[in-house]
Design a protein around this motif. Structure first.
Motif, PDB file in Angstrom:
ATOM      1  N   GLY A 151      26.923 -39.393   0.651  1.00 37.72           N
ATOM      2  CA  GLY A 151      25.285 -39.010   0.432  1.00 37.72           C
ATOM      3  C   GLY A 151      24.122 -39.197  -0.668  1.00 37.72           C
ATOM      4  N   ALA A 152      24.345 -40.385  -1.115  1.00 36.75           N
ATOM      5  CA  ALA A 152      23.558 -40.607  -2.601  1.00 36.75           C
ATOM      6  C   ALA A 152      22.717 -42.064  -1.938  1.00 36.75           C
ATOM      7  CB  ALA A 152      24.632 -41.029  -3.781  1.00 36.75           C
ATOM      8  N   PHE A 153      21.783 -41.828  -3.275  1.00 30.55           N
ATOM      9  CA  PHE A 153      21.134 -42.611  -3.233  1.00 30.55           C
ATOM     10  C   PHE A 153      21.105 -43.672  -4.563  1.00 30.55           C
ATOM     11  CE2 PHE A 153      17.463 -45.582  -3.230  1.00 30.55           C
ATOM     12  CZ  PHE A 153      17.066 -45.638  -1.241  1.00 30.55           C
ATOM     13  N   LEU A 154      21.023 -44.550  -4.689  1.00 28.62           N
ATOM     14  CA  LEU A 154      21.232 -45.822  -5.670  1.00 28.62           C
ATOM     15  C   LEU A 154      19.988 -46.474  -5.574  1.00 28.62           C
ATOM     16  CD1 LEU A 154      24.796 -47.602  -5.402  1.00 28.62           C
ATOM     17  CD2 LEU A 154      23.743 -45.781  -7.316  1.00 28.62           C
ATOM     18  N   LEU A 155      19.500 -46.159  -7.178  1.00 28.50           N
ATOM     19  CA  LEU A 155      17.913 -47.134  -7.849  1.00 28.50           C
ATOM     20  C   LEU A 155      18.814 -48.071  -9.097  1.00 28.50           C
ATOM     21  CD1 LEU A 155      15.783 -45.013  -9.606  1.00 28.50           C
ATOM     22  CD2 LEU A 155      17.559 -43.122  -8.093  1.00 28.50           C
ATOM     23  N   GLY A 156      17.867 -48.292  -9.303  1.00 30.96           N
ATOM     24  CA  GLY A 156      17.809 -49.498 -10.700  1.00 30.96           C
ATOM     25  C   GLY A 156      16.165 -49.386 -11.310  1.00 30.96           C
TER      26      GLY A 156
ATOM     27  N   VAL B 292      12.858 -47.946 -18.170  1.00 28.60           N
ATOM     28  CA  VAL B 292      11.903 -46.572 -17.265  1.00 28.60           C
ATOM     29  C   VAL B 292      10.865 -45.733 -18.731  1.00 28.60           C
ATOM     30  CG1 VAL B 292      13.491 -44.369 -17.471  1.00 28.60           C
ATOM     31  CG2 VAL B 292      11.709 -45.156 -16.088  1.00 28.60           C
ATOM     32  N   GLY B 293       9.896 -45.789 -18.531  1.00 31.61           N
ATOM     33  CA  GLY B 293       8.754 -45.174 -19.471  1.00 31.61           C
ATOM     34  C   GLY B 293       9.342 -43.362 -19.372  1.00 31.61           C
ATOM     35  N   ALA B 294       8.553 -42.765 -20.033  1.00 29.44           N
ATOM     36  CA  ALA B 294       8.898 -41.512 -20.215  1.00 29.44           C
ATOM     37  C   ALA B 294       8.190 -40.625 -18.926  1.00 29.44           C
ATOM     38  CB  ALA B 294       8.635 -41.037 -21.809  1.00 29.44           C
ATOM     39  N   ALA B 295       6.938 -40.918 -18.379  1.00 34.88           N
ATOM     40  CA  ALA B 295       7.045 -40.628 -17.785  1.00 34.88           C
ATOM     41  C   ALA B 295       7.050 -41.007 -15.745  1.00 34.88           C
ATOM     42  CB  ALA B 295       4.847 -41.357 -17.010  1.00 34.88           C
ATOM     43  N   GLY B 296       7.592 -42.378 -15.559  1.00 37.14           N
ATOM     44  CA  GLY B 296       8.888 -42.212 -14.632  1.00 37.14           C
ATOM     45  C   GLY B 296       9.838 -42.191 -14.517  1.00 37.14           C
ATOM     46  N   LEU B 297      10.372 -41.424 -15.976  1.00 35.06           N
ATOM     47  CA  LEU B 297      12.047 -40.394 -16.111  1.00 35.06           C
ATOM     48  C   LEU B 297      11.679 -39.107 -15.297  1.00 35.06           C
ATOM     49  CD1 LEU B 297      14.601 -40.337 -15.740  1.00 35.06           C
ATOM     50  CD2 LEU B 297      14.318 -39.595 -18.701  1.00 35.06           C
ATOM     51  N   ALA B 298      10.391 -38.968 -15.232  1.00 30.01           N
ATOM     52  CA  ALA B 298       9.823 -37.266 -15.315  1.00 30.01           C
ATOM     53  C   ALA B 298       9.572 -37.655 -14.100  1.00 30.01           C
ATOM     54  CB  ALA B 298       8.648 -37.017 -15.551  1.00 30.01           C
ATOM     55  N   ALA B 299       8.798 -38.604 -12.915  1.00 28.35           N
ATOM     56  CA  ALA B 299       8.969 -38.882 -11.856  1.00 28.35           C
ATOM     57  C   ALA B 299      10.345 -38.390 -11.101  1.00 28.35           C
ATOM     58  CB  ALA B 299       8.036 -40.005 -11.394  1.00 28.35           C
ATOM     59  N   LEU B 300      11.315 -39.391 -11.683  1.00 28.95           N
ATOM     60  CA  LEU B 300      12.523 -39.381 -10.629  1.00 28.95           C
ATOM     61  C   LEU B 300      13.189 -38.050 -10.836  1.00 28.95           C
ATOM     62  CD1 LEU B 300      13.212 -43.100 -12.319  1.00 28.95           C
ATOM     63  CD2 LEU B 300      12.603 -42.588 -10.146  1.00 28.95           C
ATOM     64  N   ALA B 301      12.471 -37.616 -12.081  1.00 25.31           N
ATOM     65  CA  ALA B 301      13.643 -36.091 -12.004  1.00 25.31           C
ATOM     66  C   ALA B 301      12.976 -35.300 -10.967  1.00 25.31           C
ATOM     67  CB  ALA B 301      13.386 -35.736 -13.707  1.00 25.31           C
ATOM     68  N   GLY B 302      11.343 -35.301 -10.279  1.00 23.54           N
ATOM     69  CA  GLY B 302      11.067 -34.515  -9.165  1.00 23.54           C
ATOM     70  C   GLY B 302      11.391 -34.991  -8.233  1.00 23.54           C
TER      71      GLY B 302
ATOM     72  N   GLY C 115      10.692 -45.615  -0.665  1.00 28.09           N
ATOM     73  CA  GLY C 115       8.580 -45.514  -1.483  1.00 28.09           C
ATOM     74  C   GLY C 115       8.550 -44.958  -2.612  1.00 28.09           C
ATOM     75  N   ALA C 116       8.720 -43.824  -2.287  1.00 32.52           N
ATOM     76  CA  ALA C 116       8.262 -42.962  -4.273  1.00 32.52           C
ATOM     77  C   ALA C 116       9.207 -43.094  -4.803  1.00 32.52           C
ATOM     78  CB  ALA C 116       9.241 -42.048  -3.595  1.00 32.52           C
ATOM     79  N   ILE C 117      10.357 -43.859  -5.016  1.00 30.09           N
ATOM     80  CA  ILE C 117      11.250 -44.852  -6.163  1.00 30.09           C
ATOM     81  C   ILE C 117      10.054 -46.400  -6.306  1.00 30.09           C
ATOM     82  CG2 ILE C 117      13.450 -45.952  -6.532  1.00 30.09           C
ATOM     83  CD1 ILE C 117      14.997 -44.106  -5.099  1.00 30.09           C
ATOM     84  N   ALA C 118      10.031 -46.944  -5.908  1.00 26.91           N
ATOM     85  CA  ALA C 118       9.293 -47.847  -5.771  1.00 26.91           C
ATOM     86  C   ALA C 118       7.726 -47.268  -6.461  1.00 26.91           C
ATOM     87  CB  ALA C 118       9.263 -48.254  -4.279  1.00 26.91           C
TER      88      ALA C 118
ATOM     89  N   ALA D 216       7.059 -44.810  -8.575  1.00 24.24           N
ATOM     90  CA  ALA D 216       7.611 -44.477  -9.365  1.00 24.24           C
ATOM     91  C   ALA D 216       8.016 -45.203 -10.773  1.00 24.24           C
ATOM     92  CB  ALA D 216       8.749 -43.406 -10.024  1.00 24.24           C
ATOM     93  N   GLY D 217       7.954 -46.466  -9.972  1.00 19.78           N
ATOM     94  CA  GLY D 217       8.243 -47.736 -10.836  1.00 19.78           C
ATOM     95  C   GLY D 217       9.910 -48.280 -11.037  1.00 19.78           C
ATOM     96  N   GLY D 218      10.990 -47.574  -9.941  1.00 19.78           N
ATOM     97  CA  GLY D 218      12.542 -48.356 -10.256  1.00 19.78           C
ATOM     98  C   GLY D 218      12.314 -48.968  -8.737  1.00 19.78           C
ATOM     99  N   ILE D 219      13.425 -49.388  -8.125  1.00 22.68           N
ATOM    100  CA  ILE D 219      14.002 -50.540  -7.460  1.00 22.68           C
ATOM    101  C   ILE D 219      14.501 -49.381  -6.617  1.00 22.68           C
ATOM    102  CG2 ILE D 219      14.989 -52.950  -7.651  1.00 22.68           C
ATOM    103  CD1 ILE D 219      14.247 -53.034 -10.739  1.00 22.68           C
ATOM    104  N   ALA D 220      14.440 -50.297  -5.289  1.00 23.18           N
ATOM    105  CA  ALA D 220      15.084 -49.800  -4.554  1.00 23.18           C
ATOM    106  C   ALA D 220      15.312 -50.436  -3.818  1.00 23.18           C
ATOM    107  CB  ALA D 220      13.991 -48.699  -3.377  1.00 23.18           C
TER     108      ALA D 220
END
Length: 409
Positions: A235-240, A246-256, A289-292, A294-298
Motif C-alpha cells: 500500500g505504498a506509492f512510489l514517486l520520482g 526538488v526545491g524547498a517548496a516542492g518538498l513541503a508540497a510532498l509533505a502535505g 496528479g497531485a505529485i505531478a 508538485a513537480g514530482g514524477i508519477a
C-alpha cells in the motif's frame, strides 16, 4: 563539505523515514540557509545545497534539535544505516527489524569506532516490497527466518547468526576495522580489509562460522526502473523527482500530500525515489496528479527516471558541462528509451558510481562517451557536443530497435 555552489549539508533521516513535519522543517532550512535545492542520494539521505558559511551553525543546531542529526559530529559521521524503506508498514517485513535497526544505530555510536571513515555503511534487508539489497553497504544483514545472513562487501563467504547476536557481531567487525585503520596502509572501505585478510578469516575472528559463497541479494530493481504507483499489498506509492532533486517548496508540497493521501511520512530509498505509505488504491490516481503538480514524477515511462546527472556547472567547480540542462534536453527528445544514461560533469561520477548503459563524462566543455561502463573508465569517443550525443543516441536506439524487430521476425 564545500562544493561549487556553497556548502553542502547531508541529512540522514532515521530508518529511512521523514515525517511530514520534519520534511517541512528541512524545506524551510534549505530555503533560509541555502539555495533551496534538496537532493536525494544513493544512500537514502537528503542533501541541502548552496548553504552560506554563516548559515552552517544555525542549520546544524536546528537539525540536532529536531532529532534529524546527532550533536556529536563523530557519531553523526558514522550514522550510516540503510533500512527497508517501508519498515513498520510493509506486512511482509519481520517485526524484529525495527529493534535490530535501533541496536545497529547504538553500535555505530560506539566511541571505539572513531577511527573508521565516514563512508562505512550498514544495510538491513528484510525482503518485502522494496528490498534494498546490497546497495553499496559494507556490511549487509538479511533476514532469513530465525537467523540473519551477513555479507561483507567484496567477500565470497557469508555467515548466519541468530537475531540477538547480529548487532554484537557487527560491533566486533567494525571494531576490527577500526583497529586496522591505525595500520601503515589503512583500509578506506571494508572491502579493502576483506581483500587483505579474507572474508572467512574476518568472520571467524568475530565468532561467526563462514559458509560457502551465496550471491548477495539484489535490490528491488535497478535505480530508475522500479514501477511507480501503488506497490502491491504494501500500500505504498512510489514517486520520482526530476534528476533526483526538488526545491524547498516542492518538498513541503510532498509533505502535505503524504498527510492527505498516506500515513504522514515520506520514505527515502537508495534509488533516489520516495515512497508514501498508507495510500489506498482508489486514491492513487488523485495522488499521481497531485505529485505531478508538485513537480514530482508519477509515471514510470518518464525518461528522466532513466537519467542520472550531477549538478555539473551549476554546482561543481570540477565540471565543464551543464549536465542538468543537457539531461533535460535529452529527456525532451524521449531519450534514453531503454537503459540507464549517466551524465557526469567530471570523471568522479558522483551521481552514479556504478556502470550505466551509456555514460557521458564532461571534458573541456564536451563529452566523452562510454557504453556499459563507469565515469572513471576511458571513453570510447571524445569531444562530442550535446547535439552529437543526441544524434548518436537516436541512431543507436533506432539500430537496436531494428535488430530486435529482425530477431523476432
Amino acid at each position: 563539505m564545500r562544493s561549487g555552489d556553497g556548502w553542502l549539508a547531508r541529512v540522514k533521516p532515521r530508518r529511512s523515514t521523514l515525517s511530514a513535519g520534519a520534511a517541512r522543517l528541512v524545506a524551510e532550512l534549505a530555503g533560509r540557509h541555502g539555495n533551496g535545492r534538496i537532493e536525494l542520494t544513493n544512500r537514502g539521505n537528503l542533501q541541502l545545497r548552496g548553504i552560506a558559511e554563516a548559515g552552517l551553525p544555525p542549520l546544524a543546531g536546528a537539525l540536532v534539535a529536531a532529532g534529524l542529526a546527532e550533536a556529536d559530529p563523530g557519531v553523526e559521521r558514522r550514522r550510516n544505516l540503510l533500512c527497508p524503506p517501508l519498515l513498520g508498514h510493509d506486512p511482509a517485513l519481520d517485526p524484529r527489524l525495527s529493534a535490530l535497526a535501533a541496536a545497529l544505530e547504538a553500535v555505530q555510536a560506539d566511541p571505539a569506532l572513531e577511527a573508521i571513515p565516514g563512508k562505512i555503511g550498514l544495510a538491513l534487508d528484510g525482503g518485502g516490497a522494496l528490498p534494498p539489497g546490497m546497495s553499496r553497504a559494507d556490511i549487509l544483514l538479511r533476514a532469513e527466518g530465525e537467523a540473519l545472513r551477513l555479507w561483507l562487501d567484496g567477500g565470497a563467504e557469508t555467515a548466519l547468526c541468530p537475531w540477538e547476536e547480529a548487532a554484537p557481531a557487527v560491533s566486533r567487525l567494525l571494531r576490527r576495522f577500526a583497529g586496522a585503520c591505525g595500520s601503515a596502509v589503512p583500509p578506506k572501505r571494508l572491502r579493502d580489509l576483506v581483500r587483505r585478510d579474507g572474508a572467512a578469516a574476518l568472520l571467524r575472528e568475530v565468532g561467526l562460522a563462514p559458509l560457502p559463497a551465496v550471491p548477495a541479494p539484489a535490490a528491488a530493481a535497478r535505480p530508475g526502473f522500479l514501477p511507480l504507483g501503488p506497490s502491491g499489498e504494501a500500500g505504498a506509492f512510489l514517486l520520482g523527482l526530476p534528476l533526483g532533486h526538488v526545491g524547498a517548496a516542492g518538498l513541503a508540497a510532498l509533505a502535505g500530500l503524504a498527510e492527505r493521501h498516506g500515513d504522514g511520512t515520506l520514505r527515502l530509498t537508495p534509488w533516489r525515489l520516495l515512497a508514501i505509505p498508507g495510500v489506498a488504491a482508489g486514491g492513487a490516481p488523485a495522488l499521481a496528479g497531485a505529485i505531478a503538480a508538485a513537480g514530482g514524477i508519477a509515471r514510470h515511462e518518464d525518461p528522466l527516471l532513466r537519467i542520472r546527472a550531477c549538478p555539473g556547472l551549476r554546482g561543481c567547480a570540477s565540471a565543464s558541462v551543464d549536465t542538468e540542462a543537457d539531461a533535460a534536453a535529452l529527456a525532451g527528445r524521449g531519450l534514453p528509451r531503454t537503459g540507464l544514461l549517466h551524465l557526469s560533469g567530471c570523471a568522479k561520477g558522483c551521481a552514479h558510481p556504478g556502470p550505466a548503459a551509456v555514460t557521458l563524462v564532461g571534458e573541456a566543455g564536451c563529452y566523452g562517451l562510454r557504453r556499459d561502463g563507469t565515469a572513471r573508465e576511458a571513453p570510447e569517443r571524445r569531444g562530442l557536443s550535446i547535439a552529437e550525443v543526441t544524434d548518436w543516441l537516436l541512431g543507436a536506439q533506432d539500430r537496436a530497435a531494428r535488430e530486435a524487430a529482425q530477431g523476432t521476425g
